[in-house]
Design a protein around this motif. Structure first.
Motif, PDB file in Angstrom:
ATOM      1  N   ASP A 119      85.520  17.453  26.457  1.00 16.16           N
ATOM      2  CA  ASP A 119      84.705  18.302  27.322  1.00 16.16           C
ATOM      3  C   ASP A 119      84.932  17.790  28.736  1.00 16.16           C
ATOM      4  O   ASP A 119      84.525  16.685  29.079  1.00 16.16           O
ATOM      5  CB  ASP A 119      83.251  18.130  26.852  1.00 16.16           C
ATOM      6  CG  ASP A 119      82.215  18.852  27.687  1.00 16.16           C
ATOM      7  OD1 ASP A 119      82.343  18.872  28.917  1.00 16.16           O
ATOM      8  OD2 ASP A 119      81.231  19.335  27.093  1.00 16.16           O
ATOM      9  N   GLY A 122      83.872  20.932  33.581  1.00 21.25           N
ATOM     10  CA  GLY A 122      82.421  21.142  33.745  1.00 21.25           C
ATOM     11  C   GLY A 122      82.045  21.886  35.010  1.00 21.25           C
ATOM     12  O   GLY A 122      80.973  21.672  35.584  1.00 21.25           O
ATOM     13  N   ASN A 124      80.743  24.559  37.641  1.00 22.77           N
ATOM     14  CA  ASN A 124      79.625  25.501  37.645  1.00 22.77           C
ATOM     15  C   ASN A 124      80.074  26.800  38.281  1.00 22.77           C
ATOM     16  O   ASN A 124      80.652  26.787  39.370  1.00 22.77           O
ATOM     17  CB  ASN A 124      78.459  24.907  38.440  1.00 22.77           C
ATOM     18  CG  ASN A 124      77.993  23.614  37.823  1.00 22.77           C
ATOM     19  OD1 ASN A 124      77.903  23.496  36.599  1.00 22.77           O
ATOM     20  ND2 ASN A 124      77.718  22.619  38.658  1.00 22.77           N
ATOM     21  N   HIS A 133      83.862  17.178  39.950  1.00 22.25           N
ATOM     22  CA  HIS A 133      84.597  18.065  39.050  1.00 22.25           C
ATOM     23  C   HIS A 133      86.101  17.804  39.137  1.00 22.25           C
ATOM     24  O   HIS A 133      86.814  17.930  38.157  1.00 22.25           O
ATOM     25  CB  HIS A 133      84.312  19.531  39.387  1.00 22.25           C
ATOM     26  CG  HIS A 133      82.873  19.910  39.206  1.00 22.25           C
ATOM     27  ND1 HIS A 133      82.138  20.507  40.197  1.00 22.25           N
ATOM     28  CD2 HIS A 133      82.031  19.762  38.158  1.00 22.25           C
ATOM     29  CE1 HIS A 133      80.903  20.717  39.759  1.00 22.25           C
ATOM     30  NE2 HIS A 133      80.814  20.274  38.529  1.00 22.25           N
ATOM     31  N   HIS A 159      83.604  23.820  29.388  1.00 21.60           N
ATOM     32  CA  HIS A 159      82.141  23.817  29.370  1.00 21.60           C
ATOM     33  C   HIS A 159      81.544  24.192  30.739  1.00 21.60           C
ATOM     34  O   HIS A 159      80.894  23.391  31.421  1.00 21.60           O
ATOM     35  CB  HIS A 159      81.606  22.447  28.914  1.00 21.60           C
ATOM     36  CG  HIS A 159      80.181  22.514  28.475  1.00 21.60           C
ATOM     37  ND1 HIS A 159      79.785  23.121  27.311  1.00 21.60           N
ATOM     38  CD2 HIS A 159      79.033  22.092  29.067  1.00 21.60           C
ATOM     39  CE1 HIS A 159      78.486  23.055  27.205  1.00 21.60           C
ATOM     40  NE2 HIS A 159      77.990  22.442  28.254  1.00 21.60           N
ATOM     41  N   TYR A 323      69.523  22.152  30.472  1.00 18.20           N
ATOM     42  CA  TYR A 323      70.893  21.639  30.377  1.00 18.20           C
ATOM     43  C   TYR A 323      71.016  20.774  29.112  1.00 18.20           C
ATOM     44  O   TYR A 323      71.997  20.849  28.374  1.00 18.20           O
ATOM     45  CB  TYR A 323      71.124  20.829  31.655  1.00 18.20           C
ATOM     46  CG  TYR A 323      72.432  20.119  31.814  1.00 18.20           C
ATOM     47  CD1 TYR A 323      73.639  20.751  31.529  1.00 18.20           C
ATOM     48  CD2 TYR A 323      72.463  18.813  32.324  1.00 18.20           C
ATOM     49  CE1 TYR A 323      74.846  20.088  31.722  1.00 18.20           C
ATOM     50  CE2 TYR A 323      73.654  18.153  32.529  1.00 18.20           C
ATOM     51  CZ  TYR A 323      74.854  18.787  32.221  1.00 18.20           C
ATOM     52  OH  TYR A 323      76.036  18.122  32.432  1.00 18.20           O
ATOM     53  N   ASP A 327      73.412  21.328  25.757  1.00 19.82           N
ATOM     54  CA  ASP A 327      74.349  20.304  25.290  1.00 19.82           C
ATOM     55  C   ASP A 327      74.155  20.003  23.797  1.00 19.82           C
ATOM     56  O   ASP A 327      75.130  19.824  23.068  1.00 19.82           O
ATOM     57  CB  ASP A 327      74.222  19.021  26.129  1.00 19.82           C
ATOM     58  CG  ASP A 327      75.338  18.918  27.167  1.00 19.82           C
ATOM     59  OD1 ASP A 327      76.455  19.411  26.877  1.00 19.82           O
ATOM     60  OD2 ASP A 327      75.105  18.357  28.250  1.00 19.82           O
ATOM     61  N   VAL A 347      82.544  13.034  32.338  1.00 19.84           N
ATOM     62  CA  VAL A 347      81.554  13.459  33.337  1.00 19.84           C
ATOM     63  C   VAL A 347      81.121  12.234  34.172  1.00 19.84           C
ATOM     64  O   VAL A 347      80.964  11.128  33.637  1.00 19.84           O
ATOM     65  CB  VAL A 347      80.307  14.083  32.656  1.00 19.84           C
ATOM     66  CG1 VAL A 347      79.351  14.663  33.690  1.00 19.84           C
ATOM     67  CG2 VAL A 347      80.694  15.162  31.642  1.00 19.84           C
ATOM     68  N   GLN A 351      75.519  10.958  35.382  1.00 21.80           N
ATOM     69  CA  GLN A 351      74.879  11.668  34.274  1.00 21.80           C
ATOM     70  C   GLN A 351      74.729  10.778  33.026  1.00 21.80           C
ATOM     71  O   GLN A 351      74.519  11.278  31.923  1.00 21.80           O
ATOM     72  CB  GLN A 351      75.662  12.939  33.943  1.00 21.80           C
ATOM     73  CG  GLN A 351      75.607  13.941  35.072  1.00 21.80           C
ATOM     74  CD  GLN A 351      75.971  15.362  34.629  1.00 21.80           C
ATOM     75  OE1 GLN A 351      75.831  15.741  33.487  1.00 21.80           O
ATOM     76  NE2 GLN A 351      76.441  16.145  35.584  1.00 21.80           N
ATOM     77  N   PHE A 355      73.410  11.842  29.105  1.00 22.14           N
ATOM     78  CA  PHE A 355      74.186  11.775  27.863  1.00 22.14           C
ATOM     79  C   PHE A 355      73.563  10.820  26.847  1.00 22.14           C
ATOM     80  O   PHE A 355      73.578  11.093  25.653  1.00 22.14           O
ATOM     81  CB  PHE A 355      75.651  11.445  28.148  1.00 22.14           C
ATOM     82  CG  PHE A 355      76.381  12.655  28.672  1.00 22.14           C
ATOM     83  CD1 PHE A 355      76.613  13.752  27.850  1.00 22.14           C
ATOM     84  CD2 PHE A 355      76.768  12.740  29.995  1.00 22.14           C
ATOM     85  CE1 PHE A 355      77.223  14.900  28.332  1.00 22.14           C
ATOM     86  CE2 PHE A 355      77.392  13.877  30.490  1.00 22.14           C
ATOM     87  CZ  PHE A 355      77.623  14.961  29.653  1.00 22.14           C
TER      88      PHE A 355
HETATM   89  N1  ARG Z   1      78.277  21.524  34.832  1.00 21.60           N
HETATM   90  C1  ARG Z   1      77.835  20.166  34.811  1.00 21.60           C
HETATM   91  C2  ARG Z   1      77.648  19.650  36.235  1.00 21.60           C
HETATM   92  O1  ARG Z   1      78.243  20.156  37.153  1.00 21.60           O
HETATM   93  C3  ARG Z   1      78.788  19.258  34.083  1.00 21.60           C
HETATM   94  C4  ARG Z   1      78.982  19.587  32.620  1.00 21.60           C
HETATM   95  C5  ARG Z   1      79.451  18.412  31.830  1.00 21.60           C
HETATM   96  N2  ARG Z   1      79.557  18.650  30.425  1.00 21.60           N
HETATM   97  C6  ARG Z   1      78.537  18.695  29.568  1.00 21.60           C
HETATM   98  N3  ARG Z   1      78.754  18.954  28.321  1.00 21.60           N
HETATM   99  N4  ARG Z   1      77.303  18.476  29.984  1.00 21.60           N
HETATM  100  O2  ARG Z   1      76.905  18.722  36.435  1.00 21.60           O
END
Ligand code: ARG
Length: 586
Positions: A119, A122, A124, A133, A159, A323, A327, A347, A351, A355
């Motif tokens: 994954d 990510g 947006n 990113h 994702h 979010y 997940d 990622v 974060q 996770f």
């Molecule tokens: N879209 C998320 C962001 O910009 C990151 C996604 C990462 N992947 C996941 N499975 N949460 O923070």
């Protein structure tokens, strides 16, 4: 299949340890820390403890057994009990020749081949891509290439962030601007626009505007409500959201094109929407989740936690899906679709808590069963001020702008270095692009991924030092050397070793399989960067004093040429595993 040289050496050592009644694991060898030796084994220290003798005595006994073997030119012992190994030149040359013949360059497949989901990316939708990113995409792409090369079945998924509050905020913004659009009408039943009324440029302008507006509580509430309505199936909002998705995906694909980043799946957070109600019900029925102030949560703290571990919120009190919940549901979806052994999340390390919570909740809710879940975290790309990299005006750096500035810098450098006099203007542009991308990718991948680093285009785009352009330049130089040799009727022969410079190249090449294994196990491409850089340097040293094309000794010239060619195929392989393309000319 070629048995890696280090494995072959280990086998000899294992036998020797075994013959003295000791366990074979003591026979592990590593490249020597001293330039005069090739490998060393430190097993005598542990072995001596077991035997109750001194390491020196044991090491000497082992040395006796090993020194007569053909593989070794010399086996010696140094105080207080290191076993130092010098491999025989004939053995090294044979390895060089066999690796050169081998498609896989002597790299075996993993013994245990896995099915893994990676994954990464990510991105947006509707929001500008940020540097986090970019790092995720560069590292993730390399990890998927490495895993595939070692035999894993890899499914990569971008994702997309396409389902949260930002979408509700944008819908509200569009509603203000175009109240007459069909999407906002009672009883909407069809999207009547032939082509998209939404453009990516517009999204980029409207999103910050919407974010600004939502600083105010009333607007924020409205956006929340709209998000919940979207998630609950409001048809007009969903049709508009599809438009956001469509133009964003087109844009992301366009931006990733030059970066050579690829995904098997273009799913997003939204793709699990249909399975959410059943999952939420299951968690509730099995008492895995709880209600707390109107929200639905899963407690994930354990007694021995040393840091605060807040519960994972699945659904907020106003009914929006979080979010975290998307997940968890995505894990369930991936389990259903692929039943992978492992899911990697490439990622940003900011974060980590997210996770940790998600993995704990997934285990608790038994959605992950036997899947190993790994957060492949990475540090931040910073500006000279030590803060996350921004544009000069303080905005989020867009990928395209970043690439453009790197290409401009590469063009300058190519002019300065007076490269490619015989190259057309169009070719030059292509080359500048590839140089720029190699610069950005290599400078990112060479940093151990957990470290932060500073964005320094001048350094990244240099043709000297540990950079992408330096490696490209070395590879292209060998390509042109091979082409010239061909014109002279010279073809690569059999590799022989007469000097340190040649030996050093082979010693690097035989280590590729181990290097890859470590990169794979640690999910750390920087080892490969180091390896490629060392190889390029060794080649430069060799080539400075061994001019191949003017060598009158034919046997030697063809051996040298083979060594150059071997260097090239290794560099090509490593760079391709890093996701970096080599231009034909430069
Ligand atoms: N879209 C998320 C962001 O910009 C990151 C996604 C990462 N992947 C996941 N499975 N949460 O923070």
């Amino acid at each position: 299949m070629i048995q890696p040289l280090a494995d072959k050496i280990e086998q000899h050592l294992q036998k020797a340890f075994q013959s003295l009644g000791l366990e074979t694991t003591l026979g592990r060898v590593v490249p020597s820390g001293q330039a005069e030796y090739h490998y060393q084994c430190n097993g005598a220290f542990k072995g001596a403890k077991i035997k109750g003798c001194s390491p020196l005595v044991l090491a000497n006994e082992l040395q006796q057994q090993l020194s007569s073997l053909q593989t070794f030119a010399d086996v010696s012992v140094s105080v207080p009990g290191f076993i130092n190994i010098i491999v025989h030149d004939a053995c090294l040359a044979e390895y060089g020749n066999r690796i050169f013949e081998d498609q896989r360059l002597g790299v075996p497949l993993n013994e245990l081949q896995q099915k893994i989901v990676i994954d990464f990316g990510g991105i947006n939708i509707a929001k500008a891509m940020h540097v986090g990113h970019l790092r995720s995409s560069i590292i993730g792409e390399s990890l998927q290439r490495i895993a595939r090369f070692l035999g894993d079945e890899v499914i990569s998924d971008i994702h997309l962030g396409d389902w949260g509050l930002p979408i509700g905020m944008l819908i509200e913004e569009f509603k203000l601007l175009y109240p007459d659009w069909p999407y906002f009408k009672e009883g909407f039943d069809e999207d009547t626009f032939e082509s998209s009324p939404v453009t990516i440029e517009q999204l980029e302008i409207l999103y910050p505007q919407a974010a600004e507006r939502c600083k105010e509580a009333g607007a924020r509430e409205k956006a929340r409500k709209t998000t919940t309505d979207l998630q609950s199936g409001h048809r007009g909002y969903q049709a508009l959201w599809q438009r956001f998705r469509q133009v964003s995906i087109e844009d992301i694909k366009r931006q990733f094109e030059p970066l050579d980043v690829h995904f098997d799946l273009w799913l997003g957070e939204s793709s699990v929407n249909d399975i959410l109600p059943a999952l939420l019900k299951k968690f509730k029925d099995q008492q895995i989740s709880q209600e707390s102030d109107g929200a639905t949560i899963i407690e994930v703290a354990t007694e021995d936690d040393k840091k605060p571990m807040p519960p994972l919120i699945l659904k907020t009190s106003d009914g929006s899906i979080t979010y975290g919940m998307t997940d968890i549901a995505t894990i369930a979806q991936r389990y259903e679709m692929f039943n992978p052994q492992c899911i990697l999340y490439v990622v940003d390390n900011r974060q980590s808590l997210h996770f940790e919570q998600v993995f704990r909740a997934a285990k608790k809710a038994k959605v992950a069963e036997d899947i190993s879940l790994e957060h492949i975290a990475f540090g931040t790309l910073n500006g000279a001020d030590g803060k996350p990299f921004k544009t000069r005006s303080g905005g989020v750096m867009k990928l395209q702008d970043l690439l453009e500035s790197a290409v401009a810098k590469a063009q300058e450098r190519i002019e300065e270095a007076d490269l490619g006099a015989d190259i057309s203007a169009q070719e030059r542009e292509e080359i500048a692009k590839e140089v720029a991308i190699s610069a950005i990718k290599f400078s990112d991948l060479m940093i151990p991924r957990m470290s932060d680093y500073i964005f320094d285009l001048d350094k990244f785009v240099s043709f000297q030092g540990k950079t992408g352009p330096y490696l490209l330049y070395t590879a292209v130089r060998i390509k042109s050397l091979l082409a010239k040799a061909k014109e002279q009727g010279l073809t690569p022969g059999s590799i022989t070793i007469e000097a340190d410079k040649q030996r050093d190249i082979i010693l690097n090449v035989v280590q590729l399989s181990r290097m890859l294994k470590v990169s794979y196990e640690e999910r750390a491409p920087h080892h490969l960067c180091e390896h490629a850089y060392a190889l390029a340097q060794k080649f430069s040293t060799f080539y400075q004093t061994c001019p191949i094309l003017s060598n009158k000794d034919l046997k030697q010239a063809t051996s040298w040429l083979a060594l150059a060619n071997l260097t090239l195929v290794c560099l090509e392989r490593i760079l391709s595993l890093l996701g970096i393309k080599i231009p034909e000319k430069m």
